[in-house]
Design an enzyme around this catalytic site. Structure first.
Site, PDB file in Angstrom:
ATOM      1  N   HIS A  58       0.990  -1.379  -0.153  1.00 23.32           N
ATOM      2  CA  HIS A  58      -0.110   0.085  -0.046  1.00 23.32           C
ATOM      3  C   HIS A  58       0.768   1.319  -0.135  1.00 23.32           C
ATOM      4  O   HIS A  58       0.408   2.310   0.292  1.00 23.32           O
ATOM      5  CB  HIS A  58      -0.843   0.080   1.293  1.00 23.32           C
ATOM      6  CG  HIS A  58      -1.691  -1.169   1.528  1.00 23.32           C
ATOM      7  ND1 HIS A  58      -2.981  -1.380   0.996  1.00 23.32           N
ATOM      8  CD2 HIS A  58      -1.463  -2.476   1.914  1.00 23.32           C
ATOM      9  CE1 HIS A  58      -3.570  -2.747   1.496  1.00 23.32           C
ATOM     10  NE2 HIS A  58      -2.448  -3.485   2.007  1.00 23.32           N
ATOM     11  N   SER A 118      13.763  20.842 -17.326  1.00 20.48           N
ATOM     12  CA  SER A 118      12.709  21.579 -17.605  1.00 20.48           C
ATOM     13  C   SER A 118      12.878  22.940 -18.294  1.00 20.48           C
ATOM     14  O   SER A 118      13.993  23.524 -17.952  1.00 20.48           O
ATOM     15  CB  SER A 118      12.005  21.925 -16.169  1.00 20.48           C
ATOM     16  OG  SER A 118      11.142  23.071 -16.259  1.00 20.48           O
ATOM     17  N   LYS A 130      15.156  21.256 -12.362  1.00 18.76           N
ATOM     18  CA  LYS A 130      14.356  20.182 -12.276  1.00 18.76           C
ATOM     19  C   LYS A 130      15.559  19.143 -13.180  1.00 18.76           C
ATOM     20  O   LYS A 130      16.068  19.571 -14.162  1.00 18.76           O
ATOM     21  CB  LYS A 130      13.208  20.364 -13.290  1.00 18.76           C
ATOM     22  CG  LYS A 130      12.360  20.923 -12.672  1.00 18.76           C
ATOM     23  CD  LYS A 130      11.544  20.027 -11.548  1.00 18.76           C
ATOM     24  CE  LYS A 130      10.835  19.118 -11.638  1.00 18.76           C
ATOM     25  NZ  LYS A 130       9.562  19.244 -12.490  1.00 18.76           N
ATOM     26  N   GLU A 177       9.091   7.613 -17.341  1.00 16.29           N
ATOM     27  CA  GLU A 177       7.785   8.118 -17.525  1.00 16.29           C
ATOM     28  C   GLU A 177       7.270   7.809 -19.090  1.00 16.29           C
ATOM     29  O   GLU A 177       6.105   7.163 -19.335  1.00 16.29           O
ATOM     30  CB  GLU A 177       7.508   9.441 -17.474  1.00 16.29           C
ATOM     31  CG  GLU A 177       7.482  10.143 -15.956  1.00 16.29           C
ATOM     32  CD  GLU A 177       7.797  11.517 -15.886  1.00 16.29           C
ATOM     33  OE1 GLU A 177       7.492  12.063 -14.740  1.00 16.29           O
ATOM     34  OE2 GLU A 177       8.193  12.285 -16.689  1.00 16.29           O
TER      35      GLU A 177
END
Ligand code: ARG
Length: 457
Positions: free
Chosen positions: A157, A278, A284, A291
């Site tokens: 979880h 970024s 970043k 992804e």
């Protein structure tokens, strides 16, 4: 004026939009080598039944090889009327060797030809995919082998559960890929079924030796029913399903690593080679590789479900709908292949921060071990679970960790607690107690590693 290959019964011309709509050459040309191989084998089979003389056979094979070289050298020039790779190759063959080229298609149809090409092409690609998949598993196993000292919390979880080894986590994903490896290997015999010699649908009237054809092209078996042979695309569906499941595993691995690479976790850091920045936020470093691995799974599932919808409800044998098998298959092969290579690179080059993992190990992840301590002293687990829970609550109330409670505190919670309770508060010892097969102890990790290495051989 030039006639289309099938133009005999036609008087009108094709609408230009229809011509483009129907034309598959722009994407099926990537099967050019398979198409030439299939045709060479078929020319030999025709010679064996006397449709071609030995001399004609030799000329035809030479011609086909010349067409193949044009593709290989980037010198093949498609003609506007080339509908697909099959018509393009045959048109070019006839340009090179004259009317003799017109004998190649005797008893053959593009229906058995295309099914043969697709299977041949996919067999070659499957070999590459298998070796990329092995590369990924190998990198995971090598890291797991070297980094077995690193401990971290294992999560359920996404909440801290019990201590594990980093290697145990890595191998949990490797075992999914090991099954994918086996599944793809099991698919090969069902791809390797030869349709050639099935004709348009009703078989071959010139008694071509299909066993000879299978041997020539390296197929393991023959389509035993010609109607099935030209109409079956299950081998493509199976590959698309395989791709979907493999990318499900990829996506779950990527998701774990994305979470682990956040500043909040800081367990891993991707190398620059697999990260991007970024355009506005200078600080970043984004895990775009991961992804994309997660994101690609969507289109891969789409290829599978889309093609199943194409197949559903089709009448027997060949229908032009089947031309729609190519783009989803090619797209899945390309994206799964790329994903496997990227994943291998990501895993091989990422930095693992053992100190951060270690710091995430709070004493509460030993609450199960605390309950197990009492179990070893004869107390039923259902009771020890409660006692350990009360220890957790007490520590929480005091704002301390389980190991900061005194032996007296423990004795107050249950009479079976003794001085040796302090030995519970040792993460390494907890992991090493888990020696049952499948667990994270050193010994059982060795076993996992050898099982995976055996699968790679
Ligand atoms: N380009 C076609 C395909 O990919 C080849 C088979 C054409 N057969 C036919 N009967 N029109 O499916």
């Amino acid at each position: 004026t030039k006639q289309k290959l099938w133009g005999g019964r036609f008087t009108g011309t094709t609408d230009p939009l229809m011509h483009a709509f129907n034309q598959s050459l722009k994407y099926d040309q990537r099967m050019h080598a398979a198409d030439i191989r299939g045709s060479i084998a078929y020319a030999k089979a025709l010679a064996r039944v006397g449709i071609l003389t030995r001399d004609e056979e030799a000329k035809m094979i030479e011609g086909l090889q010349a067409v193949g070289r044009e593709w290989d050298n980037g010198q093949f020039t498609p003609a506007p009327d080339d509908e697909d790779i099959h018509t393009a190759n045959e048109r070019r063959l006839s340009e090179l060797i004259g009317p003799l080229g017109g004998k190649l298609h005797t008893g053959r149809s593009r229906n058995d030809q295309v099914a043969t090409d697709m299977r041949l092409w996919l067999l070659g690609e499957a070999e590459d995919v298998l070796s990329s998949l092995k590369g990924l598993v190998r990198v995971m196993v090598e890291r797991a082998d070297k980094e077995r000292d690193i401990l971290l919390p294992g999560y359920t979880h996404l909440q801290r559960g019990q201590p594990i080894r980093w290697s145990h986590f890595l191998l949990s994903h490797a075992f999914s890929f090991k099954n994918d490896l086996e599944r793809l290997q099991q698919l090969i015999p069902r791809i390797s079924v030869l349709p050639l010699g099935s004709g348009a649908l009703a078989g071959n009237p010139f008694a071509v030796d299909r066993e000879f054809l299978a041997k020539e092209l390296g197929f393991l078996s023959l389509a035993e029913n010609s109607m099935w042979g030209v109409g079956d695309r299950d081998f493509i569906v199976e590959f698309l399903m395989w791709s979907s499941l493999t990318m499900t595993h990829m996506s779950r691995l990527a998701e774990d690593l994305i979470i682990y690479s956040t500043a909040e976790f800081g367990f891993v850091a991707l190398s620059d080679a697999y990260s991007t920045g970024s355009s506005i936020m200078p600080q970043k470093k984004n895990p775009d590789s991961l992804e994309l691995l997660r994101g690609k799974s969507g289109r891969i599932f789409g290829n599978m479900s889309g093609f199943l919808m194409t197949l559903k409800g089709l009448p027997s044998t060949y229908n032009k709908d089947l031309q729609e098998d190519k783009e989803p298959l090619f797209d899945s092969v390309d994206n799964v292949s790329a994903s496997l290579k990227i994943a291998e690179g990501v895993i091989a080059t990422m930095t693992v921060h053992g100190d951060k993992m270690r710091a995430a190990l709070t004493m509460d992840v030993l609450a199960t071990d605390l309950a197990d301590y009492l179990v070893r002293k004869g107390v039923p687990f259902r009771e020890t679970h409660h006692v350990s829970g009360r220890a957790v609550a007490l520590a929480e109330a005091r704002g301390c960790q389980l190991n900061n409670l005194s032996v007296e505190d423990y004795e107050g919670l249950h009479e079976k607690f003794e001085d040796d309770v302090v030995q519970v508060f040792d993460f390494e010892a907890s992991v090493e107690r888990r020696t049952a097969i499948g667990g994270p102890s050193r010994k059982t990790l060795d076993r996992q590693i050898s099982v995976l290495r055996a699968a790679l051989d």
